[in-house]
Design a protein around this motif. Structure first.
Motif, PDB file in Angstrom:
ATOM      1  N   GLN A   7       0.807  -1.224   0.000  1.00  0.00           N
ATOM      2  CA  GLN A   7       0.000   0.000   0.000  1.00  0.00           C
ATOM      3  C   GLN A   7       0.839   1.273   0.000  1.00  0.00           C
ATOM      4  O   GLN A   7       0.304   2.365  -0.156  1.00  0.00           O
ATOM      5  CB  GLN A   7      -0.916   0.024   1.240  1.00  0.00           C
ATOM      6  N   GLU A  72      -1.353   8.538  -3.670  1.00  0.00           N
ATOM      7  CA  GLU A  72      -2.062   7.514  -4.451  1.00  0.00           C
ATOM      8  C   GLU A  72      -1.225   7.024  -5.625  1.00  0.00           C
ATOM      9  O   GLU A  72      -1.283   5.863  -6.009  1.00  0.00           O
ATOM     10  CB  GLU A  72      -3.377   8.091  -4.986  1.00  0.00           C
TER      11      GLU A  72
ATOM     12  N   LEU B 133     -12.621  10.544  -4.667  1.00  0.00           N
ATOM     13  CA  LEU B 133     -11.919   9.281  -4.931  1.00  0.00           C
ATOM     14  C   LEU B 133     -12.351   8.680  -6.272  1.00  0.00           C
ATOM     15  O   LEU B 133     -11.556   8.139  -7.015  1.00  0.00           O
ATOM     16  CB  LEU B 133     -12.188   8.297  -3.789  1.00  0.00           C
ATOM     17  N   LEU B 136     -10.418   9.944  -9.249  1.00  0.00           N
ATOM     18  CA  LEU B 136      -8.968   9.749  -9.318  1.00  0.00           C
ATOM     19  C   LEU B 136      -8.575   8.795 -10.439  1.00  0.00           C
ATOM     20  O   LEU B 136      -7.498   8.915 -11.018  1.00  0.00           O
ATOM     21  CB  LEU B 136      -8.424   9.211  -7.997  1.00  0.00           C
ATOM     22  N   SER B 137      -9.455   7.847 -10.760  1.00  0.00           N
ATOM     23  CA  SER B 137      -9.074   6.882 -11.798  1.00  0.00           C
ATOM     24  C   SER B 137      -8.977   7.579 -13.157  1.00  0.00           C
ATOM     25  O   SER B 137      -8.086   7.279 -13.958  1.00  0.00           O
ATOM     26  CB  SER B 137     -10.057   5.708 -11.852  1.00  0.00           C
ATOM     27  N   ARG B 140      -5.674   9.595 -12.987  1.00  0.00           N
ATOM     28  CA  ARG B 140      -4.509   8.722 -13.184  1.00  0.00           C
ATOM     29  C   ARG B 140      -4.476   8.173 -14.599  1.00  0.00           C
ATOM     30  O   ARG B 140      -3.414   8.065 -15.212  1.00  0.00           O
ATOM     31  CB  ARG B 140      -4.528   7.581 -12.170  1.00  0.00           C
ATOM     32  N   THR B 154      -2.723  12.859  -5.173  1.00  0.00           N
ATOM     33  CA  THR B 154      -3.168  12.818  -3.775  1.00  0.00           C
ATOM     34  C   THR B 154      -4.684  12.942  -3.715  1.00  0.00           C
ATOM     35  O   THR B 154      -5.314  13.421  -4.654  1.00  0.00           O
ATOM     36  CB  THR B 154      -2.530  13.956  -2.943  1.00  0.00           C
ATOM     37  N   ASN B 155      -5.249  12.493  -2.599  1.00  0.00           N
ATOM     38  CA  ASN B 155      -6.703  12.455  -2.427  1.00  0.00           C
ATOM     39  C   ASN B 155      -7.053  13.111  -1.093  1.00  0.00           C
ATOM     40  O   ASN B 155      -7.228  12.435  -0.092  1.00  0.00           O
ATOM     41  CB  ASN B 155      -7.167  10.978  -2.481  1.00  0.00           C
TER      42      ASN B 155
END
Lengths: 168, 303
Positions: A7, A72, B133, B136-137, B140, B154-155
């Motif tokens: 993680q 992330e 969240l 974020l995909s 990214r 970052t989230n």
């Protein structure tokens, strides 16, 4: 030796002697792999810090943020290690594969490139090494990597991820 | 379009404005200079039968005569990214340098993040934050597809963001607050963009926006730049937000011109008056450049 925490981001050790996380690839091994397999310049990751997050996933960032950081994503995933055959990512093939001089499989016929992008397997006569290759085609006079293929027994298997596949 | 009627006093050629809002948007892409030059991208698109009109103000912004630029080889190679023309403005205004550390406060879905990475030649660090969240995909995915290496995702809630995750970074050199907003300016692509729009909704968003912008100023080094942008016409989310943050922080507005037609920011709206320097902000209206609507302000951090 501690175990890998999938993680969090952990920096790759420079060499085997500096490894503190079991099974973590070294920076030297990652550079060796890219230069051995694809003949890219040894300077390929010179301006990058390299990190592991997830099981063997190697990330490259053109910045040194100091300590491991709780984020992330940190740069770009370039390689999957911790398996028998290390495998480059599609985007690493595109981003760093232009400088490859070995194990680049040219898909000169337009329908070959299209089939590869569609995720299809195809029979191709080629005298290169078996294993992961960079599949490329010519676009505006330049050889441009499409992604990663697995070449065995005269067959090229497309590794283009499902979400990136297209049918033209 | 009723929600737009309150803007009649501030928009020149209001009929032309309304007519432009009724028209669909041209399809545009931004060339990814991390992968290719604009000339090659144009050549590759032409080879696929896609005609291209290049924008004068930005050589990498192309209008394409297809509504599916994603189904082309240049897209597959990460050479182009579908991005509305006017949404290419904020990273241009920010104008960071290679090696810079940049905070992108509300980064998803990542088109502007990738453009910031291109502005710094993908050399440095772009801290791309989003509090959602689920988005974020996309962030990214877009950075990945475009081969961006300099982004850290970052989230966190941007109002309370810190640089604790980067112990060696005391302050960022530049920050973009492309704020969550009422999106009135996207009416040409989202038919329901005006549902629920109005002064009250905008005042409520304004509080959130001001907190994010104030945080961005706080995280940026003295002499650094913060750009605030929205895709709405509402002064409550634009000039009012910047005016409040100028009063709350050590910052000042600076002039800029990206080469697109625009109107100066307002210094008065209804009963409210704003700092005279708000005239240095820019309002981009749909009938000016055949784009969506946009607002941008450029702040310099003074202490």
């Amino acid at each position: 030796m501690t175990d890998n925490d999938s993680q969090t981001f952990g920096r790759l050790p420079a060499t085997d002697a500096e490894r503190s996380v079991a099974g973590r690839p070294t920076r030297a091994a990652v550079v060796d792999w890219w230069t051995d397999r694809f003949g890219v310049p040894r300077t390929i990751f010179e301006s990058y810090t390299l990190w592991e997050k997830g099981a063997g996933k190697v990330w490259a960032l053109p910045f040194d943020p100091g300590a491991p950081v709780p984020v992330e994503a940190l740069g770009l995933t370039v390689l999957r290690t911790r398996q028998e055959h290390w495998k480059p990512t599609t985007i690493a093939a595109q981003r760093f594969g232009r400088e490859a001089t070995r194990n680049v499989l040219r898909l000169d016929e337009r329908d070959q490139a299209a089939a590869f992008l569609a995720g299809e397997e195809q029979e191709i006569a080629w005298d290169g090494d078996w294993g992961y290759v960079i599949a490329a085609h010519e676009l505006t006079g330049r050889l441009e990597p499409i992604g990663v293929g697995l070449y065995t027994y005269g067959t090229l298997q497309s590794m283009v991820p499902k979400g990136r596949r297209r049918e033209f | 379009m009723d929600a737009l009627s309150r803007y009649e006093p501030i928009i020149d050629d209001f009929e032309g404005f309304l007519a432009a809002c009724e028209r669909p948007l041209p399809t545009t892409v931004r060339v990814n200079p991390l992968a290719v030059t604009p000339d090659r991208a144009v050549e590759a698109l032409a080879a696929e039968g896609v005609a291209v009109d290049r924008r004068e103000w930005h050589p990498g912004v192309l209008e394409v005569d297809t509504n599916k630029p994603g189904n082309t080889w240049p897209y597959v190679h990460g050479w182009v990214h579908g991005q509305e023309e006017v949404s290419c403005v904020p990273p241009r205004v920010l104008d960071p340098e290679p090696g810079d550390v940049v905070w992108d406060a509300c980064a998803a879905p990542g088109g502007k993040t990738a453009q910031i990475a291109a502005e710094i030649d993908d050399d440095g660090l772009v801290v791309a934050n989003d509090d959602n969240l689920g988005r974020l995909s996309a962030l990214r995915g877009n950075c990945d597809r475009l081969g961006v290496t300099s982004a850290a995702v970052t989230n966190t809630d941007a109002r309370r963001a810190t640089l604790d995750a980067f112990p060696d970074v005391a302050a960022v050199d530049a920050a973009l607050v492309d704020a969550p907003c009422s999106c009135e300016g996207t009416i040409r692509k989202n038919a329901d963009a005006l549902d629920g729009a109005g002064a009250s909704a905008s005042r409520s968003l304004g509080r959130l926006q001001a907190d994010i912008l104030a945080r961005a100023v706080a995280l940026t080094r003295p002499g650094g730049t913060v750009v605030y942008s929205t895709c709405t016409f509402a002064p409550e989310e634009n000039e009012a937000v910047v005016d409040e943050v100028l009063g709350r922080t050590d910052s000042r507005l600076v002039e800029f011109d990206v080469g697109l037609a625009s109107a100066p920011g307002l210094t008065e709206w209804g009963d409210a008056s704003y700092d005279d320097s708000l005239a240095r902000a820019q309002r981009y209206y749909p009938h000016h450049n055949d784009t969506g609507g946009f607002f941008a302000a450029k702040l310099e951090v003074t202490a």
